[in-house]
Design a protein around this motif. Structure first.
Motif, PDB file in Angstrom:
ATOM      1  N   GLU A  14      43.815  28.817  54.560  1.00  0.00           N
ATOM      2  CA  GLU A  14      43.536  28.716  53.082  1.00  0.00           C
ATOM      3  C   GLU A  14      44.524  27.976  52.424  1.00  0.00           C
ATOM      4  O   GLU A  14      44.494  27.826  51.144  1.00  0.00           O
ATOM      5  CB  GLU A  14      43.658  30.110  52.653  1.00  0.00           C
ATOM      6  CG  GLU A  14      42.481  31.077  52.856  1.00  0.00           C
ATOM      7  CD  GLU A  14      42.338  32.288  52.069  1.00  0.00           C
ATOM      8  OE1 GLU A  14      41.931  32.025  50.735  1.00  0.00           O
ATOM      9  OE2 GLU A  14      42.467  33.400  52.419  1.00  0.00           O
ATOM     10  N   CYS A  27      44.362  32.606  59.158  1.00  0.00           N
ATOM     11  CA  CYS A  27      43.494  32.564  58.067  1.00  0.00           C
ATOM     12  C   CYS A  27      44.484  32.099  56.675  1.00  0.00           C
ATOM     13  O   CYS A  27      44.130  31.201  55.920  1.00  0.00           O
ATOM     14  CB  CYS A  27      43.108  33.829  57.503  1.00  0.00           C
ATOM     15  SG  CYS A  27      41.853  34.444  58.975  1.00  0.00           S
ATOM     16  N   GLN A  28      45.765  32.474  56.446  1.00  0.00           N
ATOM     17  CA  GLN A  28      46.599  32.085  55.481  1.00  0.00           C
ATOM     18  C   GLN A  28      47.019  30.691  55.730  1.00  0.00           C
ATOM     19  O   GLN A  28      46.831  29.876  54.548  1.00  0.00           O
ATOM     20  CB  GLN A  28      47.959  32.855  55.614  1.00  0.00           C
ATOM     21  CG  GLN A  28      47.922  34.254  55.433  1.00  0.00           C
ATOM     22  CD  GLN A  28      47.963  34.744  54.021  1.00  0.00           C
ATOM     23  OE1 GLN A  28      48.960  34.492  53.153  1.00  0.00           O
ATOM     24  NE2 GLN A  28      46.618  35.053  53.430  1.00  0.00           N
ATOM     25  N   ALA A  84      35.896  31.792  53.320  1.00  0.00           N
ATOM     26  CA  ALA A  84      36.735  33.211  52.990  1.00  0.00           C
ATOM     27  C   ALA A  84      35.724  33.803  51.740  1.00  0.00           C
ATOM     28  O   ALA A  84      35.304  33.218  51.011  1.00  0.00           O
ATOM     29  CB  ALA A  84      38.011  32.813  52.365  1.00  0.00           C
ATOM     30  N   ALA A 143      38.972  24.357  59.034  1.00  0.00           N
ATOM     31  CA  ALA A 143      39.696  24.167  57.645  1.00  0.00           C
ATOM     32  C   ALA A 143      40.680  22.816  57.784  1.00  0.00           C
ATOM     33  O   ALA A 143      41.255  22.504  56.758  1.00  0.00           O
ATOM     34  CB  ALA A 143      40.721  25.227  57.269  1.00  0.00           C
ATOM     35  N   LYS A 159      38.342  41.597  53.249  1.00  0.00           N
ATOM     36  CA  LYS A 159      38.430  40.209  53.384  1.00  0.00           C
ATOM     37  C   LYS A 159      37.838  39.721  54.681  1.00  0.00           C
ATOM     38  O   LYS A 159      38.181  39.943  55.724  1.00  0.00           O
ATOM     39  CB  LYS A 159      39.757  39.545  53.056  1.00  0.00           C
ATOM     40  CG  LYS A 159      40.390  39.725  51.675  1.00  0.00           C
ATOM     41  CD  LYS A 159      41.664  38.970  51.445  1.00  0.00           C
ATOM     42  CE  LYS A 159      42.216  39.316  50.342  1.00  0.00           C
ATOM     43  NZ  LYS A 159      41.414  38.825  49.212  1.00  0.00           N
ATOM     44  N   TRP A 195      37.027  35.877  56.688  1.00  0.00           N
ATOM     45  CA  TRP A 195      37.103  34.318  57.239  1.00  0.00           C
ATOM     46  C   TRP A 195      36.061  34.019  58.176  1.00  0.00           C
ATOM     47  O   TRP A 195      36.004  34.641  59.480  1.00  0.00           O
ATOM     48  CB  TRP A 195      38.539  33.985  57.353  1.00  0.00           C
ATOM     49  CG  TRP A 195      39.312  34.423  56.579  1.00  0.00           C
ATOM     50  CD1 TRP A 195      40.098  33.865  55.343  1.00  0.00           C
ATOM     51  CD2 TRP A 195      40.001  35.632  56.244  1.00  0.00           C
ATOM     52  NE1 TRP A 195      41.091  34.239  54.753  1.00  0.00           N
ATOM     53  CE2 TRP A 195      41.343  35.306  55.281  1.00  0.00           C
ATOM     54  CE3 TRP A 195      40.132  36.894  57.215  1.00  0.00           C
ATOM     55  CZ2 TRP A 195      41.961  36.446  54.861  1.00  0.00           C
ATOM     56  CZ3 TRP A 195      41.055  37.873  56.516  1.00  0.00           C
ATOM     57  CH2 TRP A 195      41.721  37.639  55.562  1.00  0.00           C
ATOM     58  N   ARG A 230      34.084  31.344  49.126  1.00  0.00           N
ATOM     59  CA  ARG A 230      34.557  30.063  48.824  1.00  0.00           C
ATOM     60  C   ARG A 230      34.921  29.211  50.193  1.00  0.00           C
ATOM     61  O   ARG A 230      35.430  29.767  50.904  1.00  0.00           O
ATOM     62  CB  ARG A 230      35.934  29.987  47.867  1.00  0.00           C
ATOM     63  CG  ARG A 230      37.035  30.989  48.676  1.00  0.00           C
ATOM     64  CD  ARG A 230      37.903  31.719  47.735  1.00  0.00           C
ATOM     65  NE  ARG A 230      38.896  32.708  48.203  1.00  0.00           N
ATOM     66  CZ  ARG A 230      38.693  33.769  48.738  1.00  0.00           C
ATOM     67  NH1 ARG A 230      37.322  34.113  48.446  1.00  0.00           N
ATOM     68  NH2 ARG A 230      39.617  34.283  49.438  1.00  0.00           N
ATOM     69  N   ASP A 231      34.644  27.962  49.955  1.00  0.00           N
ATOM     70  CA  ASP A 231      35.281  26.925  51.087  1.00  0.00           C
ATOM     71  C   ASP A 231      36.817  26.876  50.979  1.00  0.00           C
ATOM     72  O   ASP A 231      37.231  27.071  49.848  1.00  0.00           O
ATOM     73  CB  ASP A 231      34.457  25.583  51.039  1.00  0.00           C
ATOM     74  CG  ASP A 231      33.165  25.603  50.945  1.00  0.00           C
ATOM     75  OD1 ASP A 231      32.472  26.709  51.531  1.00  0.00           O
ATOM     76  OD2 ASP A 231      32.680  24.539  50.748  1.00  0.00           O
ATOM     77  N   ILE A 232      37.292  26.914  52.131  1.00  0.00           N
ATOM     78  CA  ILE A 232      38.757  26.942  52.276  1.00  0.00           C
ATOM     79  C   ILE A 232      39.348  25.493  52.896  1.00  0.00           C
ATOM     80  O   ILE A 232      38.424  25.005  53.961  1.00  0.00           O
ATOM     81  CB  ILE A 232      39.613  28.124  52.867  1.00  0.00           C
ATOM     82  CG1 ILE A 232      38.827  28.490  54.478  1.00  0.00           C
ATOM     83  CG2 ILE A 232      39.367  29.215  52.069  1.00  0.00           C
ATOM     84  CD1 ILE A 232      39.627  29.655  55.130  1.00  0.00           C
TER      85      ILE A 232
END
Length: 255
Positions: free
Chosen positions: A192, A188-189, A125, A219, A115, A117, A141-143
């Motif tokens: 997202e 990152c979590q 991501a 984000a 993965k 980011w 995908r955009d997050i």
């Protein structure tokens, strides 16, 4: 810059089954994967952005601190070395570009998870394997970070660095759930929209946080000092050490 992180993943994964571990002067672990990945990243960044200073973890730990009066790069070749040694997959390659003391571009790649980011003008991501090119990534995908849930916050928690001051800061927030997660994956979590906050008191280093900071900001979230003051970079006199911080997906946390 993303492709550099993806190539560094090859260096790391070839040592994954049987890490060669030593101890630095500060007591933290270092592996041959850290050393090889950093050498690859530094060489590639010097070719990509000639003349831009690079503050990389292992070089700085050895006392090679660059002058960073303007734009500069922060590199953690293997964030979450303890997680790498434990072979739980939660370790990352972190690369960030800092301008005017703020992170403006960030790349985080988790080689074992496949993965990546990215954060600059927007946060993205994707799923991609070590050694591939970013153009080969799937499920790109955009997050976006989420607003604070009415039922309470999901807090990312460090697996190995919890302390009394962190607990005090957490106690002031409406935390509904804690999830232990390794390395910069915590940022990152939140970026997202899968969690809300990451609170950390005590010593971290700028290369630990800058890439995640850039991604989270892109984000819609931010990383700030607990009182809401800006969390800045380029602290060479402090050997690039950070102070306490809160990473949040919803910046109204500081209102």
């Amino acid at each position: 810059m993303a492709d550099i992180a993806l190539q560094a993943g090859i260096c790391i994964l070839k040592h994954y089954e049987k890490p060669d571990t030593a101890q630095k002067d500060d007591g933290s672990p270092v592996t041959q994967a850290d050393v090889e990945a950093e050498a690859l990243i530094e060489k590639a960044l010097a070719a990509l952005l000639p003349g831009v200073p690079i503050a990389a973890e292992e070089a700085c730990s050895a006392g090679r601190l660059p002058q960073v009066d303007g734009a500069f790069l922060l590199v953690d070749p293997l964030d979450g070395t303890k997680d790498f040694i434990a072979r739980n997959g939660q370790f990352t390659v972190n690369i960030a570009l800092v301008e005017a003391r703020e992170p403006v571009l960030g790349v985080i790649f988790a080689p074992a998870l496949g993965k990546i980011w990215l954060g600059a003008n927007k946060a993205v991501a994707a799923d991609v394997l070590a050694g591939a090119k970013l153009t080969q990534a799937r499920h790109r995908r955009d997050i976006k970070a989420r607003q604070q849930p009415a039922e309470g916050l999901v807090a990312m928690a460090s697996r190995s660095h919890m302390n009394a001051e962190t607990e005090r800061l957490l106690s002031a927030l409406p935390i509904a759930e804690r999830r232990p997660v390794g390395s910069s994956i915590k940022f990152c979590q939140i970026a997202e929209g899968l969690a809300d906050v990451y609170v950390r008191a005590g010593r971290t280093m700028e290369w630990d946080t800058a890439a995640g900071h850039a991604i989270l900001r892109a984000a819609g979230g931010d990383v700030r000092q607990p009182d809401g003051a800006p969390f800045l970079y380029g602290k060479r006199d402090a050997k690039f050490a950070n102070g306490d911080f809160i990473a949040a997906g919803d910046t109204s946390l500081w209102d």
